[in-house]
Each structure stands twice: as C-alpha cells, then as structure tokens.
Scaffold this active site. Sequence first.
Site, PDB file in Angstrom:
ATOM      1  N   LYS A 192       0.874  -1.173   0.000  1.00  0.00           N
ATOM      2  CA  LYS A 192       0.000   0.000   0.000  1.00  0.00           C
ATOM      3  C   LYS A 192       0.908   1.218   0.000  1.00  0.00           C
ATOM      4  CE  LYS A 192      -1.631   2.922   2.846  1.00  0.00           C
ATOM      5  NZ  LYS A 192      -1.544   4.100   1.970  1.00  0.00           N
ATOM      6  N   CYS A 250      14.710   9.736   5.854  1.00  0.00           N
ATOM      7  CA  CYS A 250      14.603   9.370   7.269  1.00  0.00           C
ATOM      8  C   CYS A 250      15.967   9.399   7.952  1.00  0.00           C
ATOM      9  CB  CYS A 250      13.995   7.980   7.392  1.00  0.00           C
ATOM     10  SG  CYS A 250      14.948   6.721   6.539  1.00  0.00           S
ATOM     11  N   GLY A 259       7.505   4.385   7.983  1.00  0.00           N
ATOM     12  CA  GLY A 259       6.759   5.640   8.097  1.00  0.00           C
ATOM     13  C   GLY A 259       7.052   6.310   9.418  1.00  0.00           C
ATOM     14  N   SER A 260       6.098   7.109   9.878  1.00  0.00           N
ATOM     15  CA  SER A 260       6.346   7.920  11.075  1.00  0.00           C
ATOM     16  C   SER A 260       6.222   7.097  12.353  1.00  0.00           C
ATOM     17  CB  SER A 260       5.349   9.071  11.119  1.00  0.00           C
ATOM     18  OG  SER A 260       4.044   8.539  11.243  1.00  0.00           O
ATOM     19  N   GLU A 304      11.037  15.698  15.010  1.00  0.00           N
ATOM     20  CA  GLU A 304      11.431  15.444  13.622  1.00  0.00           C
ATOM     21  C   GLU A 304      10.707  16.428  12.693  1.00  0.00           C
ATOM     22  OE1 GLU A 304       9.837  11.980  11.556  1.00  0.00           O
ATOM     23  OE2 GLU A 304      11.745  11.661  10.549  1.00  0.00           O
ATOM     24  N   GLU A 350      10.050   0.516  10.530  1.00  0.00           N
ATOM     25  CA  GLU A 350      11.170   1.411  10.177  1.00  0.00           C
ATOM     26  C   GLU A 350      10.620   2.825  10.317  1.00  0.00           C
ATOM     27  OE1 GLU A 350      14.285   1.105   9.301  1.00  0.00           O
ATOM     28  OE2 GLU A 350      14.379  -1.067   9.290  1.00  0.00           O
TER      29      GLU A 350
HETATM   30  P1  NAD Z   1       3.089   8.155   7.705  1.00  0.00           P
HETATM   31  O1  NAD Z   1       3.345   7.381   8.939  1.00  0.00           O
HETATM   32  O2  NAD Z   1       2.136   9.294   7.774  1.00  0.00           O
HETATM   33  O3  NAD Z   1       2.511   7.189   6.536  1.00  0.00           O
HETATM   34  C1  NAD Z   1       3.218   6.051   6.103  1.00  0.00           C
HETATM   35  C2  NAD Z   1       2.222   5.068   5.484  1.00  0.00           C
HETATM   36  O4  NAD Z   1       1.323   4.611   6.503  1.00  0.00           O
HETATM   37  C3  NAD Z   1       1.358   5.681   4.375  1.00  0.00           C
HETATM   38  O5  NAD Z   1       1.201   4.725   3.352  1.00  0.00           O
HETATM   39  C4  NAD Z   1       0.032   5.922   5.093  1.00  0.00           C
HETATM   40  O6  NAD Z   1      -1.100   5.938   4.237  1.00  0.00           O
HETATM   41  C5  NAD Z   1      -0.025   4.732   6.045  1.00  0.00           C
HETATM   42  N1  NAD Z   1      -0.883   4.916   7.217  1.00  0.00           N
HETATM   43  C6  NAD Z   1      -1.248   6.074   7.824  1.00  0.00           C
HETATM   44  N2  NAD Z   1      -2.022   5.819   8.903  1.00  0.00           N
HETATM   45  C7  NAD Z   1      -2.156   4.469   8.979  1.00  0.00           C
HETATM   46  C8  NAD Z   1      -2.817   3.575   9.889  1.00  0.00           C
HETATM   47  N3  NAD Z   1      -3.480   4.037  10.934  1.00  0.00           N
HETATM   48  N4  NAD Z   1      -2.725   2.253   9.677  1.00  0.00           N
HETATM   49  C9  NAD Z   1      -2.010   1.769   8.636  1.00  0.00           C
HETATM   50  N5  NAD Z   1      -1.355   2.560   7.736  1.00  0.00           N
HETATM   51  C10 NAD Z   1      -1.423   3.888   7.913  1.00  0.00           C
HETATM   52  O7  NAD Z   1       4.507   8.628   7.154  1.00  0.00           O
HETATM   53  P2  NAD Z   1       4.837   9.546   5.881  1.00  0.00           P
HETATM   54  O8  NAD Z   1       4.466  10.965   6.185  1.00  0.00           O
HETATM   55  O9  NAD Z   1       4.328   8.910   4.656  1.00  0.00           O
HETATM   56  O10 NAD Z   1       6.445   9.427   5.831  1.00  0.00           O
HETATM   57  C11 NAD Z   1       7.300  10.204   6.599  1.00  0.00           C
HETATM   58  C12 NAD Z   1       7.792   9.449   7.814  1.00  0.00           C
HETATM   59  O11 NAD Z   1       8.390   8.212   7.413  1.00  0.00           O
HETATM   60  C13 NAD Z   1       8.889  10.201   8.559  1.00  0.00           C
HETATM   61  O12 NAD Z   1       8.688  10.088   9.942  1.00  0.00           O
HETATM   62  C14 NAD Z   1      10.167   9.480   8.136  1.00  0.00           C
HETATM   63  O13 NAD Z   1      11.240   9.602   9.036  1.00  0.00           O
HETATM   64  C15 NAD Z   1       9.666   8.068   8.048  1.00  0.00           C
HETATM   65  N6  NAD Z   1      10.545   7.230   7.188  1.00  0.00           N
HETATM   66  C16 NAD Z   1      11.303   6.260   7.792  1.00  0.00           C
HETATM   67  C17 NAD Z   1      12.186   5.492   7.013  1.00  0.00           C
HETATM   68  C18 NAD Z   1      13.061   4.410   7.622  1.00  0.00           C
HETATM   69  O14 NAD Z   1      13.606   3.595   6.864  1.00  0.00           O
HETATM   70  N7  NAD Z   1      13.236   4.345   8.937  1.00  0.00           N
HETATM   71  C19 NAD Z   1      12.260   5.714   5.632  1.00  0.00           C
HETATM   72  C20 NAD Z   1      11.459   6.708   5.068  1.00  0.00           C
HETATM   73  C21 NAD Z   1      10.598   7.455   5.854  1.00  0.00           C
END
Ligand code: NAD
Length: 496
Positions: free
Chosen positions: A193, A303, A246-247, A400, A269
């Site tokens: 997704k 990230c 993600g976050s 962040e 991650e």
């Molecule tokens: P996000 O957490 O808002 O979203 C990530 C994904 O999760 C998206 O596909 C989103 O639709 C989905 N999502 C949102 N709410 C959800 C829920 N309740 N249940 C399941 N899925 C859900 O993050 P973002 O804004 O897309 O990305 C930025 C963040 O990602 C930053 O914090 C960054 O540091 C982190 N990041 C980490 C790495 C790593 O390898 N550690 C790499 C890239 C980005």
Amino acid sequence: MSEIKLLAEVSAFIKNRYAHYIDGKFYTEGKQTITVINPATEEIITTIAAADQTEVNQAVEAAYNAFQITWRNVTPEGRQNYLLKLADALTNHKEELAQIDTLCTGKLIGVARFEIEQSCSFLRYYAGWATKISGETISQTSQPSMSGEGYTGFTRREPIGVVGAIVPWNFSVMITVWKLAAALACGCTFIVKPSEFTPLSLLLVAKIAHEEVGIPAGVINVINGFGHIGQALIDHPKVAKISFTGSMATGAKIGEACVKNNIKRFTLELGGKNAAGFLADVDIDKAVQGIIEAGLGHQGQICASAERFYVHESIIDQVIEKLVVALKAIKIGSPLNTNNQFGPLSNKPHFEKILSFFDKARQEGDEIVYGGKAVEGKGYYIYPTVIRAKSEDSALMQEETFGPVLSFFPFKTEEELVHLMNDTPYGLTASIWTNNLSKAIRLVEEIEAGTVWVNMHIALDPSISFGGAKGSGMGREFGSEFIHAYTELKAVMIRY
Ligand code: NAD
C-alpha cells in the site's frame, strides 16, 4: 542541459488512471478518490480511485493463492533469476519511473534516477540470497529422551507467507523494492500500500514485474488508498507479516494493531531526529560539505538525514558562516531542470508543517540565521534553513521536521556531546566527524542509534543492516536481517 522533456510513455501511463494492480491486472474502480498533485507546480497530475475492503480482499486472496500454488514452489534458483531479470527490466524503464516519481514528489530528477539504480542494486543483492537461505544443524546438547534414545536437530527457514508492506512517500520505489526483493527471495508473496501522495510509480513496477519479467500473477500486488487500507491489511488473517516504513506515530498504532491481530509479525522502520557531532579538529570546508550532504538530500526528506548539528564551540561560528554562504549559492527550482540543486517539498501538508516549525522557533527564541520561509511563487518550495537553537530542548532540537531545517547547538566536551546526541526518544542514525579515529570509535560505542557513520552521513548498503534503535523502529532491514524478517524459523528434532 536544463528542463528535461517528459517521455510520451509517462503521459500515456498517467492518462490510464490506473488505481490498483491485483493478480496481474490493473483496476480503475473505487468509491473514494486520490488526487495526485505535482508539488513543483501545485497542478493536478491525475485523480485515481482509492481502494476499499473489496480490493484489499481481492489482493490478499491473489497473494495467498500465489504463495500456496506458485511462488513457494519456484526453486531458489528460479526466484534468483526472476529478481535478476526484474533488476534488468527496471533499469530499462529507469527514466520512465524516475520521471513519474519526480512529478509526484518534487524529487530532483537526478535523485529519482539514483533511486531506481539503488532499487536495482537491492534486487541483485537479494537475488543472491535466494539460493543461500538455510537453517542450522545442532548436535545434541542435553540428556537423551527418557527411553534412552538419542536425537538430532536442525532448523529450517520457511517463507512467512503473504507480506503486507505499508510505505511512505519519500522513496516509495526504493523502500518498496528493497522489501519486495528480500520477501520474494524468501518465497513470500507481496502486497504494497503506497502512500496516498505517491500512488503511481509502484503500479508501473508491478506491471513490469508481471508482464515483462513473467513473475506469476498475484506475487506482487499494489493497492492504493488511505491509512485505513493499511489497517485493513493488518486486520486480514491471511496477511502473515506487516513491513511498515513511516512515522513513529503511525508505527506505534501499527505495532499495537499487529499484536492485537494474533501477534501478527511486524517490522517498523520509523522516523528519526538524527544528530551529527563535529569535533574541534575537523576541517571547516569539509564540515560544511558534510552538513549539506547530511541534511539536505531530497530537501531533507530522508529518514536518515541529520537534523541536529552539534558543533564544537571553538568552530561553530565559522561553520555556520561558511554554510550560509554555500546555501545562498544553491539553485532552487524545478526538479525536472538538471541545473537545479534543490526542489520543492513533496506535498502541501508537509510544506505547511515545516512552515509551522519556523513559527515555533521564533516563539521559542531560536535564531533563524538563514531561510525560515517559503520561496515566493507556485510550488511547495522552502529555503534550506539554518537555525541556532536557544536551548537543547527547543522544538527544533527535539521534534522530527523531515525537512530542510538544519538546527545547531554548541558543545564543549565529548561527554556533553554524547549526552546531547542521545537526548531523544529516537535512535535511527547519527554521525561523528573527526580526524581522530580513536575518539571516533569511543564515541561510536556511546551513541544510541541503529547506524553510526564516521566522516560521512547517509550511505546505504544492501549488505549492512539498517533500522532504528529506541523509538525509531523494531527490527532491522538489509543483509541477513531481512531474510530473518521474511522467514519463520522451524526447529526439527528426530529421535534415532
Ligand atoms: P506516515 O506514517 O504518515 O505514513 C506512512 C504510510 O502509513 C502511508 O502509506 C500511510 O497511508 C499509512 N498509514 C497512515 N495511517 C495508517 C494507519 N493508521 N494504519 C495503517 N497505515 C497507515 O509517514 P509519511 O508521512 O508517509 O512518511 C514520513 C515518515 O516516514 C517520517 O517520519 C520518516 O522519518 C519516516 N521514514 C522512515 C524510514 C526508515 O527507513 N526508517 C524511511 C522513510 C521514511
């Protein structure tokens, strides 16, 4: 060369308004919609359908059947060959994929091309692993069974099953392809997704994998939608593992939901508030170059980027002065123009979030030395920004931003540096900059982070583990860690 021309294939692909790729076919239907915006121009690229439970069920059934019937029965050498062919095919489509990604994220086209090259390196690396996944044999270590007979034991690494990947917008192709490469090498099937901000490029990856490489239908599926679609994947009993990037806030929800769903396997991650520490002996020009590389790649939306810069008090003024001179020379503009060095932020909510950080900095008495505002005109452009934090507790030193905001704070002693660098709930990456290797090694031992670089920041290697300590994640990716993440260990004991 300046502004590049979009390939005809890119416009043609976008016009189709494909929404999902399930069981080897595109789907365009759905009740909700996703509007895809070009962050460089604020223009609508396309509107596509968003998935609901129907598409989730179809994708899971397809991936489950493909796992049971085809993919787990393909020989390791067969899986290796598929992954190698996929790397070649994605290389052939590099420009198309890079252009789609640049349109949707505002990533400089050069960075987008590099992303596809890196994705192919991961595919080739994990192709090699497909034939090398093995357990161990263990000789008897305790008393034999009550009947006096002996036993022998061994372990097997078995594919975990259907993997649900939930990924962010910053490097959607690379992050997905490295998960996919390891999962497929292990014999798992895959549903991703993508982020609602970047729904297009992975559809093309899935099509290429099936139609050009011949990876069987159902092995790779893409369903586009909002956060609740990620939740639906977690809730589905036939999804064996969630691989999330993600976050931290979303990661915490996902971890909790997986545990509640019969202890579903998960890897997280997450974000970081990564620190870079510059000791007094570093060369000022190298420090400035290092800060730009550490903090401003993809407009700071990496990230692993550094956001907190602790510089020895004897050199901090010189470093900031030279950094500002360098930042003033950076060419900001269209990411499709190869002369530009800095593009827009990837989406409007994120752009607004970064601007709100500047308000916070002003309220808290931090000094905005350079930037701290949007570039006038269309597009989500923000100047790369340098801030001298008033306190180690300033929001800019603790939260962040995931943007081009470089926050500085001085230190006197190494003990103080270690305290400052570790003073965060995050622990993704860090770097130490010094010419004194003994000091560097001492500091590496003290720093709480999944990766610590010395005299560099942001380099990923498929064979070296990557992931977060503390609140930055759970589990590791890359190297053998990834094989463990997509296999279940089974112990076998045999009486003789
Ligand atoms: P996000 O957490 O808002 O979203 C990530 C994904 O999760 C998206 O596909 C989103 O639709 C989905 N999502 C949102 N709410 C959800 C829920 N309740 N249940 C399941 N899925 C859900 O993050 P973002 O804004 O897309 O990305 C930025 C963040 O990602 C930053 O914090 C960054 O540091 C982190 N990041 C980490 C790495 C790593 O390898 N550690 C790499 C890239 C980005």
